[in-house]
Design a protein around this motif. Structure first.
Motif, mmCIF file in Angstrom:
data_model
loop_
_atom_site.group_PDB
_atom_site.id
_atom_site.type_symbol
_atom_site.label_atom_id
_atom_site.label_comp_id
_atom_site.label_asym_id
_atom_site.label_seq_id
_atom_site.Cartn_x
_atom_site.Cartn_y
_atom_site.Cartn_z
ATOM 1 N N LEU A 103 -19.535 -35.573 -12.925
ATOM 2 C CA LEU A 103 -18.759 -35.078 -11.727
ATOM 3 C C LEU A 103 -19.259 -34.303 -10.563
ATOM 4 C CD1 LEU A 103 -15.498 -34.185 -14.027
ATOM 5 C CD2 LEU A 103 -15.862 -36.223 -12.725
ATOM 6 N N LYS A 104 -20.598 -34.397 -10.875
ATOM 7 C CA LYS A 104 -21.378 -33.640 -9.813
ATOM 8 C C LYS A 104 -21.380 -32.213 -9.609
ATOM 9 C CE LYS A 104 -22.088 -37.803 -7.853
ATOM 10 N NZ LYS A 104 -21.400 -38.232 -8.636
ATOM 11 N N TYR A 105 -21.377 -31.739 -10.865
ATOM 12 C CA TYR A 105 -21.816 -30.210 -10.888
ATOM 13 C C TYR A 105 -23.341 -30.178 -11.245
ATOM 14 C CZ TYR A 105 -17.363 -27.744 -11.462
ATOM 15 O OH TYR A 105 -16.194 -27.239 -11.071
ATOM 16 N N ASP A 106 -24.091 -29.204 -10.713
ATOM 17 C CA ASP A 106 -25.555 -29.371 -10.622
ATOM 18 C C ASP A 106 -26.140 -28.786 -11.674
ATOM 19 O OD1 ASP A 106 -25.779 -30.425 -7.605
ATOM 20 O OD2 ASP A 106 -24.523 -28.616 -7.350
ATOM 21 N N LYS A 107 -25.535 -27.825 -12.274
ATOM 22 C CA LYS A 107 -26.113 -27.177 -13.526
ATOM 23 C C LYS A 107 -24.784 -27.000 -14.568
ATOM 24 C CE LYS A 107 -29.418 -23.195 -14.309
ATOM 25 N NZ LYS A 107 -29.580 -21.936 -13.644
ATOM 26 N N ALA A 108 -25.417 -27.220 -15.792
ATOM 27 C CA ALA A 108 -24.361 -26.819 -17.045
ATOM 28 C C ALA A 108 -25.145 -25.982 -17.784
ATOM 29 C CB ALA A 108 -24.075 -28.214 -17.515
ATOM 30 N N VAL A 109 -24.485 -25.177 -18.011
ATOM 31 C CA VAL A 109 -25.250 -23.912 -18.939
ATOM 32 C C VAL A 109 -24.120 -23.392 -20.057
ATOM 33 C CG1 VAL A 109 -26.209 -21.470 -19.229
ATOM 34 C CG2 VAL A 109 -26.400 -22.951 -17.164
ATOM 35 N N ARG A 110 -24.765 -23.260 -21.331
ATOM 36 C CA ARG A 110 -23.939 -23.073 -22.465
ATOM 37 C C ARG A 110 -24.584 -21.661 -23.299
ATOM 38 N NH1 ARG A 110 -24.486 -23.562 -27.948
ATOM 39 N NH2 ARG A 110 -26.124 -25.408 -27.760
ATOM 40 N N VAL A 111 -24.073 -20.691 -23.413
ATOM 41 C CA VAL A 111 -24.755 -19.482 -23.995
ATOM 42 C C VAL A 111 -24.161 -19.682 -25.434
ATOM 43 C CG1 VAL A 111 -24.680 -16.957 -24.420
ATOM 44 C CG2 VAL A 111 -24.533 -18.025 -21.908
ATOM 45 N N ASP A 112 -25.187 -19.834 -26.278
ATOM 46 C CA ASP A 112 -24.861 -20.232 -27.705
ATOM 47 C C ASP A 112 -24.449 -18.549 -28.353
ATOM 48 O OD1 ASP A 112 -25.494 -22.202 -29.818
ATOM 49 O OD2 ASP A 112 -26.369 -20.259 -30.642
ATOM 50 N N CYS A 113 -23.366 -19.175 -28.923
ATOM 51 C CA CYS A 113 -22.599 -17.945 -29.764
ATOM 52 C C CYS A 113 -21.781 -18.660 -30.637
ATOM 53 C CB CYS A 113 -22.099 -16.968 -28.840
ATOM 54 S SG CYS A 113 -20.999 -15.504 -29.604
ATOM 55 N N GLU A 114 -21.911 -18.350 -31.957
ATOM 56 C CA GLU A 114 -21.172 -18.847 -32.953
ATOM 57 C C GLU A 114 -19.962 -17.718 -33.650
ATOM 58 O OE1 GLU A 114 -23.105 -21.088 -35.923
ATOM 59 O OE2 GLU A 114 -23.957 -22.638 -34.780
ATOM 60 N N ALA A 115 -20.195 -16.620 -33.120
ATOM 61 C CA ALA A 115 -19.513 -15.656 -33.551
ATOM 62 C C ALA A 115 -17.897 -15.363 -33.203
ATOM 63 C CB ALA A 115 -19.900 -14.242 -33.193
ATOM 64 N N ASP A 116 -17.102 -14.928 -33.844
ATOM 65 C CA ASP A 116 -15.707 -15.251 -33.482
ATOM 66 C C ASP A 116 -15.488 -14.136 -32.481
ATOM 67 O OD1 ASP A 116 -12.851 -15.309 -33.256
ATOM 68 O OD2 ASP A 116 -12.338 -14.523 -35.167
ATOM 69 N N ILE A 117 -15.215 -14.383 -31.129
ATOM 70 C CA ILE A 117 -15.026 -13.656 -29.731
ATOM 71 C C ILE A 117 -13.745 -13.803 -29.310
ATOM 72 C CG2 ILE A 117 -17.827 -13.102 -29.653
ATOM 73 C CD1 ILE A 117 -17.659 -14.931 -27.243
ATOM 74 N N ARG A 118 -12.975 -14.648 -29.882
ATOM 75 C CA ARG A 118 -11.649 -15.054 -29.305
ATOM 76 C C ARG A 118 -11.046 -13.626 -28.802
ATOM 77 N NH1 ARG A 118 -8.410 -16.975 -34.320
ATOM 78 N NH2 ARG A 118 -9.561 -15.021 -35.329
ATOM 79 N N PHE A 119 -10.900 -12.408 -29.544
ATOM 80 C CA PHE A 119 -10.068 -11.449 -28.996
ATOM 81 C C PHE A 119 -11.151 -10.285 -28.395
ATOM 82 C CE2 PHE A 119 -7.834 -13.628 -32.081
ATOM 83 C CZ PHE A 119 -6.697 -13.961 -31.454
ATOM 84 N N ASN A 120 -12.369 -10.637 -28.138
ATOM 85 C CA ASN A 120 -13.269 -9.572 -27.631
ATOM 86 C C ASN A 120 -13.611 -9.707 -26.338
ATOM 87 O OD1 ASN A 120 -15.703 -7.590 -27.676
ATOM 88 N ND2 ASN A 120 -16.496 -8.539 -29.894
ATOM 89 N N VAL A 121 -12.846 -9.369 -25.674
ATOM 90 C CA VAL A 121 -12.949 -9.384 -24.132
ATOM 91 C C VAL A 121 -14.155 -8.807 -23.294
ATOM 92 C CG1 VAL A 121 -11.634 -9.249 -21.809
ATOM 93 C CG2 VAL A 121 -10.409 -9.770 -23.836
ATOM 94 N N PRO A 122 -14.405 -7.554 -23.788
ATOM 95 C CA PRO A 122 -15.422 -6.788 -23.222
ATOM 96 C C PRO A 122 -16.646 -7.371 -23.409
ATOM 97 C CG PRO A 122 -13.978 -5.082 -24.264
ATOM 98 C CD PRO A 122 -13.469 -6.474 -24.793
ATOM 99 N N PHE A 123 -17.053 -8.199 -25.059
ATOM 100 C CA PHE A 123 -18.198 -8.695 -25.203
ATOM 101 C C PHE A 123 -18.230 -10.220 -24.255
ATOM 102 C CE2 PHE A 123 -20.962 -11.581 -27.836
ATOM 103 C CZ PHE A 123 -22.130 -10.600 -27.912
ATOM 104 N N ILE A 124 -17.173 -10.852 -24.019
ATOM 105 C CA ILE A 124 -17.219 -11.831 -23.323
ATOM 106 C C ILE A 124 -17.702 -11.732 -21.889
ATOM 107 C CG2 ILE A 124 -15.779 -13.732 -22.146
ATOM 108 C CD1 ILE A 124 -14.193 -13.806 -24.875
ATOM 109 N N THR A 125 -17.131 -10.215 -21.191
ATOM 110 C CA THR A 125 -17.368 -10.107 -19.721
ATOM 111 C C THR A 125 -18.808 -9.529 -19.810
ATOM 112 O OG1 THR A 125 -15.227 -9.102 -19.681
ATOM 113 C CG2 THR A 125 -16.801 -8.474 -18.310
ATOM 114 N N GLU A 126 -19.176 -9.232 -20.950
ATOM 115 C CA GLU A 126 -20.801 -8.648 -20.759
ATOM 116 C C GLU A 126 -21.689 -9.961 -20.771
ATOM 117 O OE1 GLU A 126 -23.601 -5.917 -20.492
ATOM 118 O OE2 GLU A 126 -21.730 -5.569 -20.428
ATOM 119 N N ILE A 127 -21.422 -10.856 -21.657
ATOM 120 C CA ILE A 127 -22.148 -12.078 -21.651
ATOM 121 C C ILE A 127 -22.519 -12.675 -20.277
ATOM 122 C CG2 ILE A 127 -22.210 -14.518 -22.405
ATOM 123 C CD1 ILE A 127 -21.296 -13.458 -25.102
#
Length: 273
Positions: free
Chosen positions: A85-109
């Motif tokens: 769809l013409k996005y130039d870069k696709a990035v995945r930060v690998d994380c298998e931990a359960d961070i569904r409700f861990n907003v500060p950690f998601i923000t920090e990443i």
């Protein structure tokens, strides 16, 4: 102009039946057998930026689009699709931990990625996700980076000047149009008719050799042991909220009799007749 869209791949919880809602000791539900999807608000964000790219084609403004997600390898299929769809870069930060409700950690990443890579003039997120459903991430990220945040965004338009955008937001039944200077964080809200476009086979073939960039927490200077330490919430329960609808059976000897009952008992008063 560099633009990054942060999105989340989530299980389609509508596919779970009541009997499937079994919570384990870690407050997790087995969703391995249901399909994954882009979180709806994030889908709106991804498509909104594609529409913005269409608008600036005649403005002689060069755009570099990056899509960023946090999760396991199941997200790669979506990221590959964004290349088409013409996005130039696709990035995945690998994380298998359960961070569904861990907003500060998601923000920090997200913040660490933005600080360690090329400067982004526009940072776009969906207002909230279907899992954590907290609506805090865009605002915490804005505070963390010291960048203004606009909520309820439903449209983005160029102004003819590269550093300025016309932003339309819809919050609390008030539609506001503002011309704002970048850098900005945009929290995309309830955009009408915002389903993401589908790439053609030709577009998919043209982008098939592009690779998803995988980044690990260690690359961002984040230790796995800090995941729970960052969390400011404690999950104490998770349960299925069963919605039950009241049902009334209308009886009668014929369809005409049933229609009369329906009109007199349920519709007449509502229609003010």
């Amino acid at each position: 102009m560099n633009i990054i869209v942060c999105f989340k791949v989530v299980p389609d919880l509508d596919m779970l039946s009541y009997s499937d809602w079994v919570v384990d000791n870690h407050y997790k539900i087995d969703t391995s057998f249901v399909k994954n999807m882009i979180n709806p608000y994030d889908e709106s964000a991804l498509e909104l930026i594609l529409k913005f790219k269409d608008l600036v084609q005649n403005e002689k403004i060069a755009l570099a689009l990056t899509a960023l997600t946090i999760g396991d390898s199941r997200s790669n299929r979506v990221l590959k699709n964004l290349f088409a769809l013409k996005y130039d870069k696709a990035v995945r930060v690998d994380c298998e931990a359960d961070i569904r409700f861990n907003v500060p950690f998601i923000t920090e990443i997200i913040a660490r990625y933005l600080e360690n890579n090329e400067k982004q003039q526009i940072i776009v997120l969906g207002s909230q996700s279907g899992e954590g459903d907290n609506g805090r991430t865009p605002f915490l990220l804005a505070e963390r980076l010291g960048i203004p945040c606009v909520s309820g965004v439903v449209n983005i338009e160029p102004t003819g000047e590269e550093d300025y955008l016309k932003i339309t937001s819809d919050t609390e039944d008030v539609i506001m149009e503002q011309v704002l200077r970048t850098p900005l964080i945009l929290a995309v809200g309830n955009v009408q008719n915002s389903y993401m476009r589908v790439p053609t086979l030709k577009e998919k073939m043209a982008s098939k050799d592009k690779e998803v960039e995988t980044i690990y927490l260690e690359d961002l200077g984040i230790e796995k042991a800090s995941i729970e330490a960052e969390n400011d919430l404690e999950l104490v329960d998770l349960y299925y909220e069963k919605e039950e609808r009241v049902c009334h059976f209308i009886t009668g000897h014929s369809a005409a009799d049933k229609a009369q009952v329906l009109f007199k008992k349920y519709l007449k008063e509502k229609l003010n007749l």
